[in-house]
Write a protein that holds these residues in place. Structure first.
Motif, mmCIF file in Angstrom:
data_model
loop_
_atom_site.group_PDB
_atom_site.id
_atom_site.type_symbol
_atom_site.label_atom_id
_atom_site.label_comp_id
_atom_site.label_asym_id
_atom_site.label_seq_id
_atom_site.Cartn_x
_atom_site.Cartn_y
_atom_site.Cartn_z
ATOM 1 N N TRP A 195 0.830 -1.210 0.000
ATOM 2 C CA TRP A 195 0.000 0.000 0.000
ATOM 3 C C TRP A 195 0.862 1.257 0.000
ATOM 4 O O TRP A 195 0.602 2.195 -0.740
ATOM 5 N N SER B 1 -11.242 4.889 5.869
ATOM 6 C CA SER B 1 -11.380 5.333 4.479
ATOM 7 C C SER B 1 -12.498 4.609 3.733
ATOM 8 O O SER B 1 -12.960 5.095 2.688
ATOM 9 N N LYS B 2 -12.962 3.468 4.255
ATOM 10 C CA LYS B 2 -14.095 2.778 3.631
ATOM 11 C C LYS B 2 -15.352 3.649 3.621
ATOM 12 O O LYS B 2 -16.217 3.505 2.752
ATOM 13 N N LYS B 3 -15.452 4.541 4.600
ATOM 14 C CA LYS B 3 -16.664 5.363 4.755
ATOM 15 C C LYS B 3 -16.578 6.697 4.035
ATOM 16 O O LYS B 3 -17.516 7.476 4.080
ATOM 17 N N TRP B 4 -15.446 6.965 3.399
ATOM 18 C CA TRP B 4 -15.287 8.253 2.730
ATOM 19 C C TRP B 4 -16.101 8.295 1.451
ATOM 20 O O TRP B 4 -16.150 7.350 0.687
ATOM 21 N N THR B 5 -16.709 9.461 1.229
ATOM 22 C CA THR B 5 -17.464 9.698 -0.005
ATOM 23 C C THR B 5 -16.947 10.977 -0.637
ATOM 24 O O THR B 5 -16.306 11.794 0.038
ATOM 25 N N MET C 190 -7.566 1.830 6.914
ATOM 26 C CA MET C 190 -8.372 1.076 5.962
ATOM 27 C C MET C 190 -9.839 1.084 6.369
ATOM 28 O O MET C 190 -10.734 1.213 5.517
ATOM 29 N N GLN C 191 -10.123 0.969 7.663
ATOM 30 C CA GLN C 191 -11.505 1.009 8.138
ATOM 31 C C GLN C 191 -12.124 2.391 7.952
ATOM 32 O O GLN C 191 -13.262 2.531 7.515
ATOM 33 N N GLU D 116 -8.106 10.684 -0.572
ATOM 34 C CA GLU D 116 -7.274 9.478 -0.641
ATOM 35 C C GLU D 116 -6.099 9.635 0.316
ATOM 36 O O GLU D 116 -5.423 10.665 0.313
#
Length: 264
Positions: A37, A259-263, A256-257, A82
């Motif tokens: 990553w 950033s999963k919720k980012w829109t 990682m957890q 990001e």
């Protein structure tokens, strides 16, 4: 969770005992994910890149020392946030951040429109050495905090209200006029606070070149400070990390957890 936490959970939930060394070998597979990553290619252009650090306690040589995970978050051309990378260091310096910039460039970043940072001495030069066309905005919130350190309690509210007139001005010319009034009013009592605004004026006012609707996200590192707060929630049960690798694993999995919720 720590290795011992995982061992205990396995025993309590499944009645199965796995040694801490075996668990460590399994979780060490995350290290390769971190490496992949951290070295992944990046986009050639980012509109905004925010940079800041978060401090943790780590065991080193029989002592507990403070170490910092430095983060860079980019806003790409499609409007998505990001996390560009994380870097572990013990002391923040302009040279360290220049290394971060060099890493971003090596991974494919060709240009950054605006960088948003704290007021570390030499930070602007470190950025422009690698990305000479980037606009470098010093975080106004950091500037406010640094200025307020010089102010006695009874003056803080009025002092803060007067500072607000500077960065909430409709344009750079009006902001400059407010700074001059601010200097006349407070310069004799708090010269260092006023000089800090004057000395960093060019880097503090880059956001005035942009539309009103997006100025606030440019002139503060609130986005990355909010990210740091969420990382704290994931890592709050770990007061001291046993190694650098365990710290990087925990922060990586937290990122990682989150950033999963980012829109966009």
């Amino acid at each position: 969770m720590s290795v011992s936490d995982i061992e205990q959970e396995l025993q309590e939930i499944y009645g199965y005992r796995l040694s801490t060394s075996a668990i460590s070998i399994i979780t060490d597979k995350v290290n390769q994910q971190v490496l992949d990553w951290q070295n992944r290619p990046l986009e050639p252009v980012y509109c905004i890149v925010w940079m800041d650090g978060i401090v943790f306690k780590v065991r080193q040589g029989g002592k507990v020392v403070n170490k910092t995970i430095y983060l860079a978050v980019g806003l790409n051309r499609e409007g998505y946030k990001e996390i560009l990378g994380m870097w572990l260091g013990q002391n923040e310096s302009a040279a360290f951040w220049q290394g971060v910039m060099t890493d971003l460039k090596a991974r494919g970043v060709e240009d950054i429109l605006v960088t948003v940072t704290d007021n570390l001495n030499g930070f602007t030069g470190a950025i422009t050495n690698v990305f000479p066309m980037a606009n470098t905005q010093i975080c106004v919130v950091h500037q406010i905090r640094n200025s307020a350190r010089y102010v006695v309690w009874k003056d803080k509210k009025e002092f803060a209200e007067d500072m607000k007139l500077i960065y909430n001005a409709p344009n750079r010319d009006m902001a400059k006029a407010e700074l001059e009034r601010f200097a006349q009013k407070w310069g004799h009592k708090y010269p260092y606070a006023v000089q800090s605004w004057q000395n960093n004026w060019e880097e503090l006012t880059v956001f005035f070149d942009f539309p009103l609707e997006i100025r606030k996200i440019i002139y503060t590192t609130n986005l990355i400070e909010n990210l740091n707060g969420k990382i704290r929630k994931y890592t709050k049960n770990k007061m001291v990390f046993p190694t650098d690798e365990s710290l990087k694993k925990s922060v990586f999995l937290s990122l990682m957890q989150i950033s999963k919720k980012w829109t966009p």
